[in-house]
Design a protein around this motif. Structure first.
Motif, mmCIF file in Angstrom:
data_model
loop_
_atom_site.group_PDB
_atom_site.id
_atom_site.type_symbol
_atom_site.label_atom_id
_atom_site.label_comp_id
_atom_site.label_asym_id
_atom_site.label_seq_id
_atom_site.Cartn_x
_atom_site.Cartn_y
_atom_site.Cartn_z
ATOM 1 N N ILE A 213 -12.941 16.504 3.840
ATOM 2 C CA ILE A 213 -12.425 15.437 2.972
ATOM 3 C C ILE A 213 -13.261 14.174 3.182
ATOM 4 O O ILE A 213 -13.507 13.764 4.324
ATOM 5 N N LYS A 214 -13.698 13.579 2.062
ATOM 6 C CA LYS A 214 -14.480 12.341 2.180
ATOM 7 C C LYS A 214 -13.543 11.144 2.219
ATOM 8 O O LYS A 214 -12.717 10.982 1.323
ATOM 9 N N TYR A 215 -13.678 10.339 3.250
ATOM 10 C CA TYR A 215 -12.810 9.162 3.414
ATOM 11 C C TYR A 215 -13.484 7.957 2.752
ATOM 12 O O TYR A 215 -14.604 7.585 3.098
ATOM 13 N N VAL A 216 -12.816 7.364 1.768
ATOM 14 C CA VAL A 216 -13.384 6.222 1.033
ATOM 15 C C VAL A 216 -12.430 5.042 1.171
ATOM 16 O O VAL A 216 -11.249 5.160 0.838
ATOM 17 N N SER A 217 -12.941 3.915 1.655
ATOM 18 C CA SER A 217 -12.059 2.769 1.902
ATOM 19 C C SER A 217 -12.750 1.468 1.484
ATOM 20 O O SER A 217 -13.159 0.674 2.329
ATOM 21 N N PRO A 218 -12.862 1.229 0.171
ATOM 22 C CA PRO A 218 -13.578 0.024 -0.263
ATOM 23 C C PRO A 218 -12.762 -1.260 -0.089
ATOM 24 O O PRO A 218 -11.530 -1.215 -0.030
ATOM 25 N N PHE A 219 -13.456 -2.362 -0.046
ATOM 26 C CA PHE A 219 -12.862 -3.696 -0.025
ATOM 27 C C PHE A 219 -12.422 -3.988 -1.468
ATOM 28 O O PHE A 219 -13.195 -3.791 -2.407
ATOM 29 N N VAL A 220 -11.170 -4.441 -1.642
ATOM 30 C CA VAL A 220 -10.683 -4.628 -3.017
ATOM 31 C C VAL A 220 -10.109 -6.037 -3.231
ATOM 32 O O VAL A 220 -8.950 -6.309 -2.889
ATOM 33 N N PRO A 221 -10.911 -6.931 -3.815
ATOM 34 C CA PRO A 221 -10.397 -8.281 -4.091
ATOM 35 C C PRO A 221 -9.858 -8.377 -5.517
ATOM 36 O O PRO A 221 -10.549 -8.866 -6.412
ATOM 37 N N ASP B 193 -10.090 16.234 -2.298
ATOM 38 C CA ASP B 193 -11.519 16.158 -1.962
ATOM 39 C C ASP B 193 -11.866 14.799 -1.363
ATOM 40 O O ASP B 193 -12.736 14.679 -0.508
ATOM 41 N N ILE B 194 -11.185 13.774 -1.890
ATOM 42 C CA ILE B 194 -11.458 12.405 -1.430
ATOM 43 C C ILE B 194 -10.146 11.794 -0.958
ATOM 44 O O ILE B 194 -9.105 11.945 -1.614
ATOM 45 N N LEU B 195 -10.188 11.100 0.176
ATOM 46 C CA LEU B 195 -9.016 10.330 0.606
ATOM 47 C C LEU B 195 -9.360 8.873 0.345
ATOM 48 O O LEU B 195 -10.290 8.321 0.947
#
Ligand code: SF4
Length: 370
Positions: free
Chosen positions: A138-146, A88-90
């Protein structure tokens, strides 16, 4: 208590949400965090397969919009493969910095800029003609990850996931981040214990071992081409620098600490710092008689580290072997020939190396002979 109950009820409702995560770049080394994190939120993680030529050819080629090293380009194959799975989510995090055991002893624990930007670069190839994510629902999720600033993680992960998971609350994400770190810590601890067990075996049997200095994603069979496994076939235990034991009694005996400022002053890059530290460990530990250096073709980040790492290792008489320029295709024949040659040297010189390195140290600590 009520909060926990509410989130567990939501967790049950979310069990049907499947989150696809491409097994690329610094997901190697942080995967246990993501499993713990999404499990806490009640979602199921589906990883892509290991990198392979077939995966890249089938799903990735033709998606590449820029020139880069293969570890970055391989992401296209992973994303393409996941688009054909029931998800469902990438989830493709832009990892900016890493949770390193050297944190506090180095200037920073940043990722290579190509690592951080890979999701955006590769995503473009799936939007060229049409939005392939949307088309498949499909929902594309690409957060910034520090990872290096853990206090900021809940904010970025909440903002990234909220549009895809409408009932998500900030409090749940705070809790999930804690679970993620607990799961990562537990995994790393078990790996370090395993490494110590192997080193103890070497001490007990007076057998040489090898240490790999590379990027964590060279563990991926399609990126590191399983060169470490080739040595295992000859009976050499192979350890990875990022999971070496860091017990105080051991470091005291070896005469090292977690400080690398004596050999590497611009200690900003996480993987680089750990590679340099691993070189120091290898140069001191008697039963590590050879170092295998792996690096990918077109890796600008590795270039400045080659000479210092080699000098540190060789200064103690430890053998150093480099497999640079690794790319999409495994040069199976030449790897085999080189491994055979290296094994010849290891067999010829290992016992002398062990004796020489032991002569520079005090009595072997009892913790190593258990
Ligand atoms: S560190 Fe090297 S191999 Fe890794 S992403 Fe950066 S340039 Fe590519």
């Amino acid at each position: 208590m009520l909060g926990k109950l509410r989130s567990s009820q939501k967790g049950q409702a979310r069990r049907s949400i499947k989150v696809g995560i491409p097994k690329f770049l610094n997901i190697w080394g942080t995967a246990p965090f993501w499993v713990g994190f999404f499990d806490s939120l009640g979602m199921k993680v589906v990883f892509s397969s290991d990198t392979s030529e077939e995966q890249y050819r089938t799903y990735g080629k033709g998606r590449i919009t820029m020139d880069s090293c293969f570890p970055v380009k391989a992401l296209a194959g992973h994303i393409g493969e996941l688009l054909h799975k029931d998800i469902d989510i990438l989830f493709v995090p832009m990892i900016y910095s890493l949770p390193s055991f050297l944190r506090g002893h180095v200037m920073d624990t940043l990722c290579c800029t190509r690592v951080m930007m890979a999701p955006e670069n590769i995503k473009a190839g799936f939007l060229k003609e049409k939005d392939e994510f949307k088309e498949r629902g499909i929902k594309y999720v690409s957060p910034f990850v520090p990872f290096g600033e853990p206090e900021l993680l809940p904010k970025y992960l909440f903002e990234g996931l909220k549009p895809a998971v409408e009932d998500l609350t900030y409090e749940e994400v705070v809790e999930a981040v804690k679970e993620g770190f607990a799961s990562l810590e537990e995994f790393d601890k078990s790996m370090r214990e395993k490494s110590l067990e192997i080193l103890r075996w070497c001490v007990k049997n007076n057998r040489p071992a090898l240490l790999v200095l590379a990027r964590p994603y060279h563990m991926d069979p399609g990126i590191g081409h399983e060169i470490d496994a080739e040595f295992q076939l000859y009976g050499y235990p192979v350890l990875w620098y990022n999971y070496l034991p860091i017990d105080k009694w051991l470091l005291d005996w070896l005469g090292i600490s977690l400080d690398i400022s004596d050999v590497w002053t611009s200690s900003y890059s996480s993987n680089t710092n750990e590679i340099i530290w691993g070189a120091k460990f290898a140069s001191r530990f008697p039963w590590i008689t050879g170092v295998i250096r792996l690096s990918s073709y077109e890796c600008g980040m590795d270039q400045p580290t080659f000479t210092p790492a080699q000098r540190i290792v060789e200064s103690s008489g430890t053998l150093f072997f480099k497999f640079g320029e690794l790319d999409e295709t495994k040069p199976a024949g030449s790897v085999k020939i080189r491994v055979e040659t290296i094994v010849y040297y290891l067999e010829k010189y290992s016992q002398d190396i062990i004796k020489r390195k032991l002569s520079r140290l005090g009595e072997v600590p009892k913790e190593l002979t258990l």
